[in-house]
Design an enzyme around this catalytic site. Structure first.
Site, PDB file in Angstrom:
ATOM      1  N   TRP A  13      -6.161   1.563  -6.706  1.00  0.00           N
ATOM      2  CA  TRP A  13      -6.148   2.913  -7.304  1.00  0.00           C
ATOM      3  C   TRP A  13      -6.948   3.834  -6.388  1.00  0.00           C
ATOM      4  CZ3 TRP A  13      -4.737   4.270 -12.639  1.00  0.00           C
ATOM      5  CH2 TRP A  13      -5.134   5.548 -13.018  1.00  0.00           C
ATOM      6  N   ASP A  14      -6.241   4.724  -5.714  1.00  0.00           N
ATOM      7  CA  ASP A  14      -6.870   5.528  -4.661  1.00  0.00           C
ATOM      8  C   ASP A  14      -7.144   6.967  -5.114  1.00  0.00           C
ATOM      9  OD1 ASP A  14      -7.845   6.061  -2.118  1.00  0.00           O
ATOM     10  OD2 ASP A  14      -6.159   5.125  -1.112  1.00  0.00           O
TER      11      ASP A  14
ATOM     12  N   ASP B 139       0.850  -1.200   0.000  1.00  0.00           N
ATOM     13  CA  ASP B 139       0.000   0.000   0.000  1.00  0.00           C
ATOM     14  C   ASP B 139       0.883   1.248   0.000  1.00  0.00           C
ATOM     15  OD1 ASP B 139      -2.234   1.929   1.105  1.00  0.00           O
ATOM     16  OD2 ASP B 139      -3.274   0.060   0.697  1.00  0.00           O
ATOM     17  N   ASP B 140       0.357   2.362   0.395  1.00  0.00           N
ATOM     18  CA  ASP B 140       1.077   3.645   0.415  1.00  0.00           C
ATOM     19  C   ASP B 140       2.387   3.506   1.210  1.00  0.00           C
ATOM     20  OD1 ASP B 140       1.568   6.309   0.131  1.00  0.00           O
ATOM     21  OD2 ASP B 140      -0.231   6.999   1.169  1.00  0.00           O
TER      22      ASP B 140
ATOM     23  N   ASP C  65     -12.600   2.814   4.848  1.00  0.00           N
ATOM     24  CA  ASP C  65     -11.418   2.764   5.714  1.00  0.00           C
ATOM     25  C   ASP C  65     -11.811   2.317   7.114  1.00  0.00           C
ATOM     26  OD1 ASP C  65      -9.662   3.463   3.795  1.00  0.00           O
ATOM     27  OD2 ASP C  65      -9.316   5.520   4.479  1.00  0.00           O
TER      28      ASP C  65
ATOM     29  N   SER D 109     -11.411   5.343  -2.654  1.00  0.00           N
ATOM     30  CA  SER D 109     -11.311   6.783  -2.509  1.00  0.00           C
ATOM     31  C   SER D 109     -11.491   7.051  -1.025  1.00  0.00           C
ATOM     32  CB  SER D 109     -12.396   7.478  -3.345  1.00  0.00           C
ATOM     33  OG  SER D 109     -12.382   8.863  -3.084  1.00  0.00           O
ATOM     34  N   GLY D 110     -10.370   6.943  -0.288  1.00  0.00           N
ATOM     35  CA  GLY D 110     -10.459   7.017   1.167  1.00  0.00           C
ATOM     36  C   GLY D 110     -11.540   6.036   1.619  1.00  0.00           C
ATOM     37  N   GLY D 111     -11.446   4.786   1.140  1.00  0.00           N
ATOM     38  CA  GLY D 111     -12.530   3.816   1.319  1.00  0.00           C
ATOM     39  C   GLY D 111     -13.545   4.007   0.212  1.00  0.00           C
TER      40      GLY D 111
ATOM     41  N   ASN E 262      -7.760  10.511  -2.721  1.00  0.00           N
ATOM     42  CA  ASN E 262      -7.925  10.857  -1.309  1.00  0.00           C
ATOM     43  C   ASN E 262      -8.282  12.305  -0.973  1.00  0.00           C
ATOM     44  OD1 ASN E 262      -7.749   8.495   0.264  1.00  0.00           O
ATOM     45  ND2 ASN E 262      -5.624   8.269  -0.381  1.00  0.00           N
TER      46      ASN E 262
ATOM     47  N   ARG F 193      -5.253  16.714   2.847  1.00  0.00           N
ATOM     48  CA  ARG F 193      -4.247  15.657   3.017  1.00  0.00           C
ATOM     49  C   ARG F 193      -2.930  16.042   2.326  1.00  0.00           C
ATOM     50  NH1 ARG F 193      -3.512   9.261   1.739  1.00  0.00           N
ATOM     51  NH2 ARG F 193      -3.091   8.666   3.864  1.00  0.00           N
TER      52      ARG F 193
HETATM   53  C1  GLA Z   1      -6.687   5.756   1.774  1.00  0.00           C
HETATM   54  C2  GLA Z   1      -7.161   4.318   1.617  1.00  0.00           C
HETATM   55  C3  GLA Z   1      -6.441   3.432   2.605  1.00  0.00           C
HETATM   56  C4  GLA Z   1      -4.948   3.533   2.382  1.00  0.00           C
HETATM   57  C5  GLA Z   1      -4.509   4.987   2.484  1.00  0.00           C
HETATM   58  C6  GLA Z   1      -3.054   5.152   2.103  1.00  0.00           C
HETATM   59  O1  GLA Z   1      -7.122   6.291   2.959  1.00  0.00           O
HETATM   60  O2  GLA Z   1      -8.539   4.231   1.763  1.00  0.00           O
HETATM   61  O3  GLA Z   1      -6.867   2.098   2.467  1.00  0.00           O
HETATM   62  O4  GLA Z   1      -4.636   3.008   1.121  1.00  0.00           O
HETATM   63  O5  GLA Z   1      -5.274   5.829   1.648  1.00  0.00           O
HETATM   64  O6  GLA Z   1      -2.642   6.454   2.146  1.00  0.00           O
END
Ligand code: GLA
Length: 724
Positions: A473-474, A365-366, A541, A520-522, A476, A439
């Site tokens: 693919w996010d 992940d990130d 999330d 997208s942030g969940g 945020n 963010r």
């Molecule tokens: C978002 C996603 C999380 C994680 C973070 C990483 O919040 O929803 O699952 O991937 O970004 O920064």
């Protein structure tokens, strides 16, 4: 044939398995809507439009009050053209309106369908048929094509429209919905999915519609955590199993609007499409604009029937065919295990333990290209100290261990602290001043092709040769003060979405046969637009299983369970509220299953438990991919949640019961199952008891019989059809 045209009465009748949608070319060549509902024979139903015209309304004929768009159902209804209701399109020609009344010109009916260039759409299936109707104004300067793409087997009609400037002056469009449906009467409740970040779609909101306008929309540049493009209208007494329900949704991930208006006659109009707030699109001579696709379904089997129609359509026709029904990888995701402290060693350690837990894929992940969220987006340079083998080397090592490899990306964004932003501060969406920060990041201006290409090239270069099986693919942050140095202001939000879809398509094509999971942030972009590109979406999330019960159950109204990505996480995850392993598994097995915890902290016994969960999930997965969902008790009761998944051949079923509150004495509770074949005998794999489907669905089961296990774990019971 599911699309019929009767030359004699000029009536179009779209017939799906259980529904009829009827409209006609009426006097004065308007396209008059006549009926949408339960399937009926090929009768002439034009009589329904013999409606009284009352004082003050405009009518077409000079001599008699014979035709007013204001009292009739309309397939398309421009502003300032004789229909006083909420318009489905608003435009003017070089600042003026000559005559916006639209006339039918021609139509074509054909097998299959055409793709929509640059936008997501329902894919073609063996039975798909299309009706195109061309309309234009009296001067033939503005032309509309209305598309009805019919998926008769799943009772879905997909709709979109194109507007073309055939004149010489410029055409300015201020509202351009995808679909208009008129109903005579207004005895409906509106159902929408409401939520917020960390609680997406958890509230299934239902309220009677009243005179005036009900609007469900998003202005965030995303479909959002707060509202969702899904909208249903149902009879007041419709429930999960019975009653008439009309479901609507949109294949779009940006600003959307679902409007339900009830006029002075008590008639209802439903509009779905791009939200018109701030929207203004200019077409020069010869140019055209296509709306996103809307889908609609009808069911007389209540909200459950509506959901199952949508689930089937989404799995069969929206999700990519190669992934839709294929087993999904059981992932271990690094986010909740390490957050930004992730490193090659930690990922390899996760992979090492993952193998003992029945996990197929490690997702990085990130944190692989930045140490915190204040830098690095836009540049996509692997931190070499933390990942000495690079992404390519790491992916090879993971593959050598017999596992698949997935990677997190957030391509539509840039941090202020990045080479890209320093080099080109105009690369972001902004007005004359810097937009609000969120963010520590800005949204890239994807209305610019050069930015789309630059990001696609940078990411492709960084991942060159890497063995990637999955991309998360996010996205945020929401859009605020979205302007562009190159695109016209009223076009920015939609052009941005077109750019995002383009970037997704380019990277999907370059990365090959990769499973995408969008996020997208969940669940901030849990919509059909994204499902066209990604077979599953990170749902929230919030991984607290008690909260997830609400989130996932709500999401299932519009989306199939296989699209709902769910992870088994640490007990004290988002909320700090403890929960048992079995409860966490049972909640996460609702959708596509994975893990998100630091496996190195867990010993042999725990790993064995994880392995048995993974195996159990695999055993039951076909019900998620191919089965039907029947909701039994909504968690909004705040006491329990229950549902059953049944295979299409009715031979297998999996019943889940989750207790949300210690409500006391539930031993005596009985619950009637649904979706089974009444004539089949089923073995309860928990108790060994064998009963007919008819008995299980009418007499029901006793929850107390499942009590040999712990109540707080919930119950998951398989029912298998046995030969008599
Ligand atoms: C978002 C996603 C999380 C994680 C973070 C990483 O919040 O929803 O699952 O991937 O970004 O920064």
């Amino acid at each position: 044939m599911s699309i019929l045209f009767n030359e004699n009465n000029q009536q179009f009748h779209i017939q799906t398995k259980n529904s009829s949608y009827i409209f006609c070319v009426s006097d004065f060549q308007a396209l008059e809507h006549l009926y949408y509902g339960k399937r009926i024979p090929q009768d002439d139903v034009k009589y329904i439009g013999n409606r009284q015209i009352y004082s003050h309304l405009g009518y077409e004929s000079r001599d008699k009050r014979d035709f007013s768009a204001s009292v009739l159902g309309m397939e398309i209804s421009p502003f300032n053209a004789g229909d006083i209701r909420v318009p489905s399109v608003v435009y003017n020609y070089d600042g003026k309106v000559d005559c916006n009344r639209l006339r039918y010109r021609s139509h074509t009916i054909y097998e299959g369908r055409q793709p929509i260039d640059g936008l997501p759409y329902s894919r073609v299936s063996a039975e798909t048929e299309t009706l195109e109707v061309v309309m234009s104004d009296d001067e033939n300067t503005v032309e509309f094509t209305l598309y009805y793409v019919v998926y008769a087997d799943v009772d879905v009609i997909a709709r979109h429209q194109t507007i073309k400037n055939k004149g010489t002056m410029s055409l300015s469009i201020q509202k351009f919905t995808s679909m208009c449906v008129d109903f005579y009467g207004s005895d409906f409740d509106a159902v929408t999915l409401e939520g917020i970040y960390l609680y997406e779609k958890a509230h299934v909101s239902r309220a009677p519609i009243k005179r005036g306008i009900f609007k469900n929309n998003s202005l965030t540049g995303t479909s959002s955590h707060n509202h969702n493009p899904f909208l249903a209208l149902c009879e007041h007494n419709a429930d999960e199993d019975k009653g008439e329900v009309y479901g609507f949704n949109l294949l779009y991930s940006g600003n959307f609007s679902g409007e339900v208006s009830v006029n002075q006659l008590g008639d209802t109009r439903v509009l779905t499409g791009i939200d018109d707030t701030g929207f203004c699109w200019t077409l020069k001579s010869g140019e055209e604009l296509t709306s996103p696709e809307a889908i609609m379904t009808y069911s007389d089997q209540g909200l459950g029937g509506m959901s199952r129609n949508f689930h089937d359509h989404i799995r069969q026709n929206i999700i990519e065919k190669e992934f839709a029904f294929a087993p999904r990888p059981i992932v271990i995701n690094s986010w909740e295990a390490s957050y930004f402290t992730v490193s090659e060693d930690k990922v390899l350690a996760l992979a090492e333990t993952a193998k003992d837990c029945g996990i197929d894929m490690v997702v990085l992940d990130d944190g692989w290209f930045r140490p915190h969220d204040k830098m690095g987006l836009g540049d996509w340079r692997t931190i070499k100290d933390k990942f000495p083998s690079g992404i390519k080397g790491l992916s090879e090592k993971i593959h050598a261990m017999g596992l698949k490899f997935g990677l997190w990306l957030e391509p539509e964004m840039v941090n202020e602290d990045s080479e890209l932003y320093r080099e080109d501060p105009k690369c972001i969406l902004s007005t004359s001043r810097l937009p609000l920060i969120s963010r520590s990041q800005y949204v890239l201006d994807l209305t610019r092709d050069d930015i789309v290409e630059r990001i696609a090239d940078r990411i492709s270069e960084e991942l060159e040769g890497a063995q990637i099986d999955y991309i998360k693919w996010d996205f945020n942050r929401y859009l605020t003060e979205a302007g562009s140095y190159t695109a016209a202001q009223g076009e920015v939000y939609h052009r941005q979405m077109l750019g995002a879809y383009k970037l997704l398509s380019i990277l999907k094509q370059r990365l090959g046969n990769v499973l995408f999971e969008t996020c997208s942030g969940g669940g901030g972009r849990f919509d059909l637009g994204m499902l066209f590109y990604s077979p599953q979406i990170w749902t929230s999330d919030n991984t607290d299983p008690y909260a997830r019960v609400y989130i996932q159950y709500g999401t299932s109204y519009a989306y199939p369970v296989s699209a709902i990505s769910c992870h088994f996480t640490e007990g004290e995850c988002t909320s700090g509220r403890p929960s048992s392993y079995d409860f966490r598994y049972r909640v996460a097995a609702f959708g596509s299953y994975g893990y998100e915890l630091d496996l190195s902290k867990y010993g042999a016994e725990d790993r064995a438990a994880f392995k048995s969960y993974s195996e159990q999930y695999r055993k039951d997965e076909d019900l998620n991919l191919n089965g039907d969902l029947y909701r039994l008790i909504s968690p909004e009761s705040d006491k329990f949640c229950a549902y059953i998944k049944v295979s299409k051949d009715k031979k297998k079923a999996l019943f889940t019961f989750l207790e949300l509150n210690a409500t006391g004495f539930i031993e005596c509770m009985t619950l009637r199952l649904k979706g089974l074949a009444p004539e089949k005998l089923y073995r309860n794999e928990e108790t060994g008891e064998i009963l007919y489907g008819a008995t299980l669905m009418n007499v029901g089961i006793r929850i107390g019989d499942l009590y040999r296990k712990k109540r707080e774990d919930g119950y998951m019971v398989a029912f298998t059809a046995v030969e008599e």
